[in-house]
Design a protein around this motif. Structure first.
Motif, short mmCIF file in Angstrom:
data_model
loop_
_atom_site.label_atom_id
_atom_site.label_comp_id
_atom_site.label_asym_id
_atom_site.label_seq_id
_atom_site.Cartn_x
_atom_site.Cartn_y
_atom_site.Cartn_z
N ASP A 95 1.20 6.30 -7.06
CA ASP A 95 0.07 7.17 -7.41
C ASP A 95 0.41 8.65 -7.20
O ASP A 95 -0.05 9.50 -7.96
CB ASP A 95 -1.18 6.79 -6.62
CG ASP A 95 -1.81 5.49 -7.08
OD1 ASP A 95 -1.44 4.99 -8.17
OD2 ASP A 95 -2.68 4.97 -6.35
N THR A 96 1.20 8.94 -6.18
CA THR A 96 1.60 10.32 -5.93
C THR A 96 2.48 10.85 -7.08
O THR A 96 2.28 11.96 -7.56
CB THR A 96 2.37 10.43 -4.59
OG1 THR A 96 1.47 10.09 -3.53
CG2 THR A 96 2.92 11.83 -4.36
N GLN A 151 2.27 1.51 -3.56
CA GLN A 151 1.23 1.94 -4.49
C GLN A 151 0.89 3.41 -4.27
O GLN A 151 0.68 4.15 -5.23
CB GLN A 151 -0.01 1.06 -4.34
CG GLN A 151 -1.07 1.32 -5.40
CD GLN A 151 -0.59 1.00 -6.81
OE1 GLN A 151 0.13 0.05 -7.02
NE2 GLN A 151 -0.99 1.81 -7.77
N GLY A 152 0.83 3.84 -3.02
CA GLY A 152 0.57 5.24 -2.73
C GLY A 152 1.65 6.15 -3.29
O GLY A 152 1.36 7.22 -3.83
N GLY A 162 0.31 9.92 -10.61
CA GLY A 162 -1.05 10.43 -10.63
C GLY A 162 -2.04 9.28 -10.49
O GLY A 162 -1.94 8.30 -11.22
N ALA A 163 -2.95 9.41 -9.55
CA ALA A 163 -3.89 8.32 -9.27
C ALA A 163 -4.78 8.02 -10.48
O ALA A 163 -5.04 6.84 -10.78
CB ALA A 163 -4.75 8.66 -8.05
N GLU A 164 -5.22 9.04 -11.17
CA GLU A 164 -6.09 8.82 -12.34
C GLU A 164 -5.32 8.14 -13.47
O GLU A 164 -5.82 7.19 -14.09
CB GLU A 164 -6.67 10.17 -12.81
CG GLU A 164 -7.77 10.01 -13.84
CD GLU A 164 -8.42 11.34 -14.16
OE1 GLU A 164 -8.49 11.66 -15.37
OE2 GLU A 164 -8.86 12.05 -13.24
N ARG A 165 -4.12 8.62 -13.74
CA ARG A 165 -3.28 7.99 -14.78
C ARG A 165 -2.94 6.55 -14.39
O ARG A 165 -2.88 5.67 -15.25
CB ARG A 165 -2.00 8.80 -14.99
CG ARG A 165 -2.23 10.11 -15.73
CD ARG A 165 -0.96 10.94 -15.82
NE ARG A 165 0.05 10.27 -16.63
CZ ARG A 165 1.35 10.55 -16.59
NH1 ARG A 165 1.79 11.48 -15.77
NH2 ARG A 165 2.19 9.91 -17.36
N SER A 166 -2.71 6.32 -13.10
CA SER A 166 -2.40 4.99 -12.61
C SER A 166 -3.56 4.03 -12.88
O SER A 166 -3.36 2.92 -13.38
CB SER A 166 -2.09 5.06 -11.11
OG SER A 166 -1.88 3.79 -10.57
N ALA A 167 -4.77 4.47 -12.57
CA ALA A 167 -5.95 3.63 -12.81
C ALA A 167 -6.13 3.38 -14.30
O ALA A 167 -6.45 2.26 -14.73
CB ALA A 167 -7.19 4.29 -12.22
N ARG A 193 -3.52 0.82 -15.47
CA ARG A 193 -3.88 -0.55 -15.06
C ARG A 193 -4.99 -1.10 -15.95
O ARG A 193 -4.97 -2.27 -16.32
CB ARG A 193 -4.27 -0.59 -13.59
CG ARG A 193 -3.09 -0.40 -12.64
CD ARG A 193 -3.46 -0.69 -11.19
NE ARG A 193 -4.63 0.03 -10.73
CZ ARG A 193 -4.63 1.27 -10.24
NH1 ARG A 193 -3.48 1.95 -10.15
NH2 ARG A 193 -5.74 1.85 -9.82
N ARG A 203 0.84 -1.21 0.00
CA ARG A 203 0.00 0.00 0.00
C ARG A 203 0.87 1.26 0.00
O ARG A 203 0.55 2.25 -0.65
CB ARG A 203 -0.95 -0.01 1.19
CG ARG A 203 -2.10 -0.94 1.00
CD ARG A 203 -3.13 -0.81 2.13
NE ARG A 203 -4.26 -1.64 1.87
CZ ARG A 203 -4.65 -2.65 2.66
NH1 ARG A 203 -4.01 -2.91 3.79
NH2 ARG A 203 -5.69 -3.37 2.33
#
Length: 159
Positions: free
Chosen positions: A123-124, A119-120, A127-132, A135, A116
């Motif tokens: 994402d930081t 992954q955090g 970017g969380a949106e780009r990460s999603a 995936r 976690r």
């Protein structure tokens, strides 16, 4: 060609493999205190996903996009260390199922807390949106539908 140029700028396979090596090293560094490699953590987590009844090896291999012999090789140290057990299926004794032992559950949970963090951090930076989105795209690329479509584009002999 500069020092940062390379084949990965023109080849999806090379780019993905290069990025996977980099991410693997970064995640391995964060997960290291658990005593697991990222690949082992992923396998334990996939087995945990199936629950206490475990999962037959064939669907597990398919979910990980591995052949059965590679899965068996990857499972050996985890079974040796008492984290995973292979048990016969209740309905078909020829089928073996993988499930986490109590020690495996604890080890997966320990590594999950570290994952976690990794992954955090990813994402930081990414970017969380780009990460999603990434995936999701990689999920499609690793799907049987993509493999089928890719193979269907193979030129016919003599064409």
């Amino acid at each position: 060609m500069s020092k940062i140029d390379g084949v990965w700028q023109h080849c999806a396979n090379s780019a993905i493999r290069r990025a996977a090596r980099q991410l693997g090293q970064l995640y391995d560094d964060v997960i290291a205190p658990s005593g697991l490699k990222g690949t082992q953590f992923s396998l334990l987590s996939q087995i945990a996903f199936y629950g206490t009844n475990g999962t037959p090896l064939k669907p597990l291999a398919e979910a990980l996009v591995m052949d059965l012999s590679a899965l068996g090789h990857t499972l050996k140290p985890l079974t040796r260390d008492g984290l995973v057990e292979l048990i016969p299926d209740d309905t078909d004794r020829r089928v073996r199922r993988a499930r986490l032992t109590a020690l495996g559950v604890r080890k997966q949970e320990e590594a999950l807390a570290l994952w976690r963090e990794a992954q955090g951090r990813f994402d930081t930076v990414f970017g969380a949106e780009r990460s999603a989105e990434m995936r999701s795209l990689l999920g499609f690329i690793s799907s049987p539908d993509f493999a089928k479509a890719f193979r269907a584009t193979k030129p016919k002999p003599g064409a």
